[in-house]
Design a protein around this motif. Sequence first.
Motif, PDB file in Angstrom:
ATOM      1  N   GLY A   1      -6.063  11.098   1.725  1.00 39.73           N
ATOM      2  CA  GLY A   1      -7.062  10.038   1.759  1.00 39.73           C
ATOM      3  C   GLY A   1      -7.399   9.537   0.372  1.00 39.73           C
ATOM      4  N   PHE A   2      -7.556  10.466  -0.556  1.00 36.32           N
ATOM      5  CA  PHE A   2      -7.898  10.101  -1.928  1.00 36.32           C
ATOM      6  C   PHE A   2      -6.782   9.253  -2.547  1.00 36.32           C
ATOM      7  CE2 PHE A   2      -8.652  10.896  -6.442  1.00 36.32           C
ATOM      8  CZ  PHE A   2     -10.025  10.713  -6.500  1.00 36.32           C
TER       9      PHE A   2
ATOM     10  N   ALA B   1      -4.611   7.436  -0.949  1.00 38.16           N
ATOM     11  CA  ALA B   1      -4.592   6.124  -0.287  1.00 38.16           C
ATOM     12  C   ALA B   1      -5.685   5.225  -0.863  1.00 38.16           C
ATOM     13  CB  ALA B   1      -4.778   6.283   1.216  1.00 38.16           C
ATOM     14  N   LEU B   2      -6.848   5.803  -1.140  1.00 35.34           N
ATOM     15  CA  LEU B   2      -7.926   5.011  -1.738  1.00 35.34           C
ATOM     16  C   LEU B   2      -7.508   4.471  -3.097  1.00 35.34           C
ATOM     17  CD1 LEU B   2     -11.204   7.002  -1.002  1.00 35.34           C
ATOM     18  CD2 LEU B   2     -10.704   4.656  -0.354  1.00 35.34           C
TER      19      LEU B   2
ATOM     20  N   GLY C   1      -5.262   1.734  -2.773  1.00 38.52           N
ATOM     21  CA  GLY C   1      -5.903   0.515  -2.300  1.00 38.52           C
ATOM     22  C   GLY C   1      -6.600  -0.253  -3.410  1.00 38.52           C
TER      23      GLY C   1
ATOM     24  N   LEU D   1      -8.488   9.267   6.499  1.00 38.29           N
ATOM     25  CA  LEU D   1      -7.902  10.567   6.152  1.00 38.29           C
ATOM     26  C   LEU D   1      -8.928  11.457   5.455  1.00 38.29           C
ATOM     27  CD1 LEU D   1      -4.539   9.153   4.827  1.00 38.29           C
ATOM     28  CD2 LEU D   1      -4.747  10.711   6.766  1.00 38.29           C
ATOM     29  N   PHE D   2      -9.642  10.863   4.507  1.00 39.46           N
ATOM     30  CA  PHE D   2     -10.590  11.656   3.720  1.00 39.46           C
ATOM     31  C   PHE D   2     -11.682  12.236   4.617  1.00 39.46           C
ATOM     32  CE2 PHE D   2     -13.747  12.662   0.534  1.00 39.46           C
ATOM     33  CZ  PHE D   2     -12.988  13.015  -0.561  1.00 39.46           C
TER      34      PHE D   2
ATOM     35  N   PHE E   1      -5.729  16.393   4.106  1.00 41.33           N
ATOM     36  CA  PHE E   1      -6.266  15.066   4.428  1.00 41.33           C
ATOM     37  C   PHE E   1      -7.077  14.501   3.265  1.00 41.33           C
ATOM     38  CE2 PHE E   1      -5.324  16.766   8.609  1.00 41.33           C
ATOM     39  CZ  PHE E   1      -4.746  15.672   9.226  1.00 41.33           C
ATOM     40  N   LEU E   2      -7.766  15.389   2.562  1.00 40.94           N
ATOM     41  CA  LEU E   2      -8.534  14.920   1.405  1.00 40.94           C
ATOM     42  C   LEU E   2      -7.605  14.335   0.341  1.00 40.94           C
ATOM     43  CD1 LEU E   2     -11.118  17.829   1.086  1.00 40.94           C
ATOM     44  CD2 LEU E   2     -11.605  15.478   1.755  1.00 40.94           C
TER      45      LEU E   2
ATOM     46  N   LEU F   1      -6.520  -2.129   3.840  1.00 42.76           N
ATOM     47  CA  LEU F   1      -5.718  -1.036   4.406  1.00 42.76           C
ATOM     48  C   LEU F   1      -5.927   0.245   3.597  1.00 42.76           C
ATOM     49  CD1 LEU F   1      -2.297  -2.732   5.290  1.00 42.76           C
ATOM     50  CD2 LEU F   1      -4.253  -2.292   6.776  1.00 42.76           C
ATOM     51  N   GLY F   2      -5.961   0.115   2.280  1.00 45.94           N
ATOM     52  CA  GLY F   2      -6.125   1.300   1.442  1.00 45.94           C
ATOM     53  C   GLY F   2      -7.454   1.983   1.686  1.00 45.94           C
ATOM     54  N   VAL F   3      -8.503   1.171   1.751  1.00 43.98           N
ATOM     55  CA  VAL F   3      -9.837   1.759   1.915  1.00 43.98           C
ATOM     56  C   VAL F   3      -9.989   2.367   3.313  1.00 43.98           C
ATOM     57  CG1 VAL F   3     -12.287   1.203   2.059  1.00 43.98           C
ATOM     58  CG2 VAL F   3     -10.925   0.310   0.177  1.00 43.98           C
TER      59      VAL F   3
ATOM     60  N   LEU G   1      -7.539   3.377   5.455  1.00 42.24           N
ATOM     61  CA  LEU G   1      -6.667   4.544   5.613  1.00 42.24           C
ATOM     62  C   LEU G   1      -7.213   5.712   4.802  1.00 42.24           C
ATOM     63  CD1 LEU G   1      -4.009   5.739   6.684  1.00 42.24           C
ATOM     64  CD2 LEU G   1      -2.892   4.935   4.615  1.00 42.24           C
ATOM     65  N   GLY G   2      -7.632   5.405   3.578  1.00 37.15           N
ATOM     66  CA  GLY G   2      -8.187   6.456   2.738  1.00 37.15           C
ATOM     67  C   GLY G   2      -9.409   7.091   3.385  1.00 37.15           C
ATOM     68  N   THR G   3     -10.290   6.265   3.922  1.00 33.22           N
ATOM     69  CA  THR G   3     -11.495   6.800   4.557  1.00 33.22           C
ATOM     70  C   THR G   3     -11.130   7.611   5.796  1.00 33.22           C
ATOM     71  OG1 THR G   3     -12.606   4.804   3.818  1.00 33.22           O
ATOM     72  CG2 THR G   3     -13.766   6.156   5.431  1.00 33.22           C
TER      73      THR G   3
ATOM     74  N   LEU H   1      -6.203  -3.986  -0.105  1.00 31.48           N
ATOM     75  CA  LEU H   1      -7.490  -3.325  -0.330  1.00 31.48           C
ATOM     76  C   LEU H   1      -8.057  -2.789   0.986  1.00 31.48           C
ATOM     77  CD1 LEU H   1      -9.806  -2.648  -2.259  1.00 31.48           C
ATOM     78  CD2 LEU H   1     -10.778  -4.881  -1.745  1.00 31.48           C
TER      79      LEU H   1
ATOM     80  N   PHE I   1      -8.565  -0.018  10.194  1.00 30.41           N
ATOM     81  CA  PHE I   1      -7.225  -0.191   9.626  1.00 30.41           C
ATOM     82  C   PHE I   1      -6.394  -1.107  10.516  1.00 30.41           C
ATOM     83  CE2 PHE I   1      -2.776   0.935   9.162  1.00 30.41           C
ATOM     84  CZ  PHE I   1      -2.618   1.066   7.800  1.00 30.41           C
TER      85      PHE I   1
ATOM     86  N   LEU J   1       0.842  -1.201   0.000  1.00 26.18           N
ATOM     87  CA  LEU J   1       0.000   0.000   0.000  1.00 26.18           C
ATOM     88  C   LEU J   1       0.879   1.254   0.000  1.00 26.18           C
ATOM     89  CD1 LEU J   1      -2.927   1.116   0.242  1.00 26.18           C
ATOM     90  CD2 LEU J   1      -2.439   1.403   2.667  1.00 26.18           C
TER      91      LEU J   1
END
Lengths: 240, 545, 352
Positions: free
Chosen positions: B278-279, B281-282, B285, C108-109, B274-275, C100-102, C104-106, C98, C72, B113
């Motif tokens: 986060g984006f 990182a998504l 993923g 932070l987002f 953070f946006l 971890l990405g989702v 972590l992404g969530t 998948l 996470f 990741l």
Amino acid sequence: MFAPADKAQADETAQSLTIEEGKKLYTVGCASCHGTGGQGTSDGPSLVGVGAAAVDFQVGTGRMPAATSQAAQLPDKKVIYTQAQIDQLAAYVASLGAGPAIPTEEQYGPEGADIAKGGELFRNNCAQCHNFTGKGGALTHGKYAPSLEDVDPKHIYEAMLTGPQNMPSFPDSTMSEQNKKDIIAYLGEVNTDKSESPGGMELGGLGPVSEGLFGWIFGLGGLIAVAVWVAARTAKAKKS
Amino acid sequence: MSTNTSTEPRSRGKAPAGERVADWADGRLGIYSLAKANMRKIFPDHWSFMLGEICLYSFIIIILTGVYLTLFFHPSMNEVEYHGSYIPMQGQLMSEAYASTLEISFDVRGGLLIRQIHHWAAVIFLAGMFVHMMRVFFTGAFRKPREINWLFGFLLFVLGMFTGFTGYSLPDDLLSGTGVRFTQGAILSVPIVGTYISMFLFGGEFPGTDFVARFYSIHILLLPGIMLGLVVAHLILVFYHKHTQFAGAGRTNKNVVGMPLLPVYMGKAGGFFFLVFGFTALIAGIASINPIWNLGPYRPDMVSTGAQPDWYMGFAEGLVRAMPGWEINFWGHTLVLGVFIPLVLFGLFLAILALYPFIESWITGDKREHHILDRPRNAPTRTAFGVAWVTAYMIMLIGGGNDIVATHFNLSINAVTWFVRIGFFVGPVVAFVVTKRICLGLQRRDKDKVLHGRESGIIKRLPHGEFIEVHEPLSQEQMYTLTAHEQYKPAEIGPEVDENGVKRKVKGSEKLRAKLSEAYYGEESQIPKPTVEEYKEITSGHGHH
Amino acid sequence: MSSQDIPEEKLPAERDTTHGALGVADEKNPFADPGLPPHEHRIQDIDERAAKRSERTVALLFTLSMLATIGFIAAFVAIPVDKIVYVFPLGHVSALNLALGVTLGTALFAIGAGAVHWARTLMSDEELTDERHPIEAPPEVRAKVMDDFRQGAKESALGRRKLIRNTMFGALTLVPLSGVVLLRDLGPLPEEKLRHTAWSKGKRLINQNTNEPMRPSDIVTGSLTFAKPEGLDEHDHDFNNEIAKAALMIVRIQPDDIKDKQALEWSHEGILAYSKICTHVGCPISLYEQQTHHVLCPCHQSTFDLSDGAKVIFGPAGHALPQLRIGVNDDGYLEALSDFEEPVGPAFWERG
């Protein structure tokens, strides 16, 4: 109950019957380009000595019969003969002159294959045209090396053996049967619809071009959409 | 502190803890003076002003994830036999660099990741810088006093390209190794010193056993260090100059209208970090990037089709692919023009953009500060030039992927290459002409709107039977906005006779400038703004038609 | 007169904000700047219930972030690193990556979305104005700085004591040379290194697939084989450097079809051995089309005609692929008759 000699004789009879059937199919479907005796014409090459493997590959992947002899390259398309008919055709063409035979499951099956060695062989012999994991690639003047995804292992084996169209051949004398088995096993690992792509969507497996497009359109594009939201003025209360 | 003679009685001891800490810091760092100027600093709101933030935040993300990756990556080209957990590589010979990248991807939990965030963020960073630079270019934000900051930004883009390239090469996989080989071949083409540079860079013949370690220190220390310094300088200048703004009611060249840093931009900009993180990182993923396990370890005698660099090097790749194979042999030497010309063009092509602000200011002779942004249509020649530049860039980008284009659109790779060869020269010219015409058309439309009002879509029947569309007059705000831009007059060559009646020599540069100025601001290059007289004549006349 | 000077009247009139009272479009100027429009309230500014709703949304987003972080950590602990799951439309992906990405992404987002929503709906949205001040210093400051500088320069006596000045410049110019000299050991000098490969007379051609020497009969028309020189092993320390120059591509073309006389002479009964390294920038070129005898480079599409001395027929390469002279030794194996006669790979200044 047959005695061994009877059995051999029966096989021979069956074989000649197959060839006979193949000849009929050949006369209808192939002779107009490849000549009545497989000697070739200006529209199609000679088939003397190409062997059963070549027929099984060309007809079994739908490349033959071809719609035209003028295209830069003949694409694979819907197969119009049954496997039994293809075997008959192959037997007939094989009877015209000795050539590579159709490989058996034992030859192209995954048992006893070294996947890692196959990967190395693939990168040395195949990847230059077919890409790292067999996604295909461009050749000169509109020709291309097709994608190998989910291609029948038998056909891959035959292609290596016979060198269809502009693909060079990799005969057993320079690429051993074991080498071919390894390569097919490697493809079975990395290039089927069940192949793993641990990182997520493989984006066509084409490398930086598709990654760059994805990064621009979804990556930067998505972030710009977010930026538009961040910077937009909040709706004003309606004046009443 | 004990001799506090201020008339205002201060009881610092009783102040809240936060204030006491701030006082302590102020006594040593003078933070209050800084805060006075900056805490309520005003930033104008516009989505395009956040493109730079995307770059800044991806840069921070890259540094954070990059530090993590260094904990596991071994920058060594020692050959090892792989016996890790990825089956299709068992027993293969590879460099430690490649083996440790496999380990990061398959054995370190979350390693994959972080690797993917790092790489996706790099792709987005460079794309963000490109778009940010274009925003600044097309709105004229590079004009005085921001020319230096334009150069800082430009340097960041170029250094970003090379940082990206060196990073992409580190795993020592078959794809990146091919890219390094290309670089080495390009270096060899440099006249006189090429072979020496190549030997020194690679510690001998290619590939040698040094380049991963050397690229590593360039990638994680030298280039990012310089970039970090430039980013800080870039930001300091943004603060110091205060942000530009688009023209609008109440917005002048002497003010800046928007929201204060504290609290609104703390919330928006801080939140945007953070946006972005986060984006990214998504994306990391769900989408794979640079799956080096598929590519295999580098061997100089192996290759795969579809061998491309990451997108930001794509236009250089296109230049190389499109170039004909010219080679000149003389007196026992070889001039490898087929490789060296693209190498030089690569530099020139970027340099034109870097120097553009200075060229434009020389043509205008304008030495005033500019804080109000141009709408691209109001600077037609600049906009057309920019679009021409982008067109050439994009055509080369297509050239860099000509094989992928050929296979996906069923074209001949030779035809695509020829399209790129011709397009590189024709495309920008066509783009220039078309863009300029579009800009002028838009200027005319703006003028019509100011003079005749906005088309309301309401059809009215006049007493004598004629149908007309009712035009609504613009609000004063809109009229101001549409007429706020400045229009230059073309510079003329000064009198050929000086004040003493002596004939002077008109310099060539002066003539050139007059010509360029005419091209930029002549009658064919801008539509005169509506004047008060025109407006009065129409509004006092026969109503709005 | 410098060409930089432009008469004042050629510059556009800077919009005069004092002209026409702000906010009034008068007879003289209908296009006057009306000034900032009056501030309008958002619904959150006047309706406390709406503001409360915003507050709850922000809090919800921050809570979502907390949950995602817990997710996470849970995923990190619970999911094995090698677990593969099928997820439409992603494919067979790593479950851990998948998850971890989702998460972590969530995590932070959601923080970002909460902060921005807060800033947009609850913090004041009244536009404020800051004055700009000219960047340039006022003349008196400029004069003071110039004076100070002159004073300092005078006191340093740099201009007067030329001996000091000149020797100092000399020393400062020379001292970086030490740094340049230190770079000398980055690598060896080129010398003749690019001119020689591991091939030499009598070395057999070893098939890279089978690691065996080859007989002419092994190479059939239309086939493609890659070879390395005898004695070069993958485990050798300098294998990569050597194979980068020695890699060989072997094809067989009917002797009648070989147009180049020398190529035919250097072949063995139509078996041609060409360098696999592209003469453009060194990619291993090997996209061989057995019917056209063209070989294409996958990197930059240089195309060579192997039936005609490997001449360049398309693309950016500047010269033909070097050919290795081959023959058959007493045991019937293919062997090299010499090293390549010219440097392989990309061209360089000293190539000649």
